[in-house]
Design a protein around this motif. Structure first.
Motif, short mmCIF file in Angstrom:
data_model
loop_
_atom_site.label_atom_id
_atom_site.label_comp_id
_atom_site.label_asym_id
_atom_site.label_seq_id
_atom_site.Cartn_x
_atom_site.Cartn_y
_atom_site.Cartn_z
N LEU A 46 3.07 28.14 1.52
CA LEU A 46 2.82 29.53 1.12
C LEU A 46 4.04 30.41 1.32
N GLY A 47 4.92 30.01 2.22
CA GLY A 47 6.10 30.82 2.47
C GLY A 47 7.13 30.77 1.36
N THR A 48 7.25 29.61 0.71
CA THR A 48 8.24 29.44 -0.36
C THR A 48 7.61 29.21 -1.73
N GLY A 49 6.34 28.84 -1.74
CA GLY A 49 5.67 28.51 -2.99
C GLY A 49 5.90 27.08 -3.45
N VAL A 50 6.84 26.37 -2.80
CA VAL A 50 7.23 25.03 -3.23
C VAL A 50 6.19 24.00 -2.76
N THR A 51 5.90 23.04 -3.61
CA THR A 51 5.01 21.93 -3.26
C THR A 51 5.86 20.70 -2.93
N THR A 52 5.60 20.08 -1.79
CA THR A 52 6.30 18.86 -1.40
C THR A 52 5.34 17.68 -1.47
N VAL A 53 5.76 16.64 -2.15
CA VAL A 53 5.00 15.39 -2.24
C VAL A 53 5.73 14.35 -1.40
N ARG A 54 5.05 13.80 -0.41
CA ARG A 54 5.65 12.77 0.44
C ARG A 54 5.06 11.41 0.08
N LEU A 55 5.96 10.44 -0.13
CA LEU A 55 5.55 9.10 -0.50
C LEU A 55 5.90 8.13 0.62
N ASP A 56 4.94 7.36 1.08
CA ASP A 56 5.16 6.37 2.12
C ASP A 56 4.57 5.04 1.68
N GLY A 57 5.39 4.01 1.69
CA GLY A 57 4.90 2.69 1.30
C GLY A 57 5.79 2.07 0.25
N GLU A 58 5.25 1.07 -0.45
CA GLU A 58 6.06 0.31 -1.39
C GLU A 58 5.74 0.69 -2.83
N LEU A 59 6.79 0.90 -3.59
CA LEU A 59 6.65 1.16 -5.01
C LEU A 59 6.60 -0.18 -5.74
N THR A 60 5.48 -0.48 -6.33
CA THR A 60 5.26 -1.73 -7.03
C THR A 60 4.69 -1.43 -8.41
N MET A 111 0.85 -1.20 0.00
CA MET A 111 0.00 0.00 0.00
C MET A 111 0.88 1.25 0.00
N LEU A 112 0.48 2.25 -0.77
CA LEU A 112 1.24 3.48 -0.87
C LEU A 112 0.39 4.65 -0.41
N LYS A 113 0.95 5.50 0.45
CA LYS A 113 0.26 6.70 0.89
C LYS A 113 0.98 7.92 0.34
N THR A 114 0.21 8.91 -0.07
CA THR A 114 0.79 10.15 -0.58
C THR A 114 0.23 11.33 0.19
N ALA A 115 1.06 12.34 0.40
CA ALA A 115 0.64 13.57 1.07
C ALA A 115 1.26 14.75 0.35
N ILE A 116 0.50 15.82 0.24
CA ILE A 116 0.97 17.01 -0.46
C ILE A 116 0.95 18.21 0.47
N ASP A 117 2.06 18.94 0.49
CA ASP A 117 2.16 20.17 1.28
C ASP A 117 2.50 21.32 0.34
N ARG A 118 1.62 22.31 0.29
CA ARG A 118 1.85 23.51 -0.52
C ARG A 118 2.27 24.63 0.43
#
Length: 247
Positions: free
Chosen positions: A10-24, A1-8
């Motif tokens: 506002l201070g930098t404008g950068v979007t961070t995508v966090r991946l947790d789990g197995e890449l299959t 199972m793979l979980k994804t989370a996105i953080d936008r």
């Protein structure tokens, strides 16, 4: 199972995508989709945090090379990878020509800022004069970034997005501008969770249109190359992209 989370951020404008789990083989399309959607919002950069990612086969890691290439080609948005576990880091060595891999998020952030992304943010109040401020900020950014040909349509889009936020949000909001090299992105983030809808059918013929009639979104749709809205837990982002002919 793979979980994804996105953080936008506002201070930098950068979007961070966090991946947790197995890449299959089954989760590779999900990884590609989440990175593609983040890049399509045209932030200054997308940082992909690989801290919690593991994988069963090295060739599957090619998804990061593919998405890095696609994000740059279609949107002009850099994708930076960071915090990979030893096994993932070793597997990515085969793709180092195509991906940017950093030890941690701090190093990735420094790399973003070293490129001096063309990004502006302005916090605005829920008052009529904010539309004029937004026009001014947008026009100045266009001239600073050498986007004279976008000066008129960009100011128009910024005006309408800001005016809509004043009418509908009921609170303060943030205007952000990003030039990725492919697009100028104009976005307004507010605390209202109601999503905007552009009216269907022909516009009314009256020269006077009341607030909330959809006039602003019609103008945005006509002036922009793409536009849309991203729901957030505490509000939304309404954005528009205008294609730039100058990287």
């Amino acid at each position: 199972m793979l979980k994804t989370a996105i953080d936008r951020n506002l201070g930098t404008g950068v979007t961070t995508v966090r991946l947790d789990g197995e890449l299959t083989p089954a989760t590779v399309p999900e990884v590609g989709t989440v990175i593609a959607k983040a890049a399509a919002e045209c932030p200054p950069a997308v940082i992909v945090d690989l801290t919690g990612l593991c994988h069963e086969d090295d060739p599957l890691l090619s998804v990061f090379a593919t998405m890095t290439y696609d994000a740059q080609l279609h949107w002009g948005v850099p994708v930076l990878l960071c915090d990979a576990a030893p096994g993932v880091r070793e597997g990515l060595e085969a793709f180092r020509t195509y991906v940017a891999l950093y030890e941690d998020r701090g190093m990735a952030s420094l790399a973003v800022h070293a490129k001096v992304p063309r990004w502006v943010r302005r916090h605005l109040r829920c008052e009529a004069r904010s539309a004029a401020i937004a026009r001014g900020v947008t026009g100045e950014a266009c001239l600073t970034w050498g986007l004279e040909e976008l000066h008129g349509p960009a100011r128009l889009v910024a005006n309408e997005l800001t005016a809509n936020a004043v009418v509908h949000s009921g609170g303060e909001f943030d205007l952000t501008l990003v030039h990725t090299g492919r697009y100028l992105r104009i976005a307004v983030q507010d605390g209202c969770t109601t999503m905007p809808r552009c009216p269907e059918g022909p516009p009314v013929t009256s020269t006077v249109m009341r607030p909330g009639s959809g006039r602003g979104l019609r103008i945005v749709a006509a002036a922009a190359t793409h536009w849309g809205a991203t729901p957030l837990l505490d509000g939304k982002i309404v954005w528009a992209l205008i294609r730039s002919g100058h990287p």
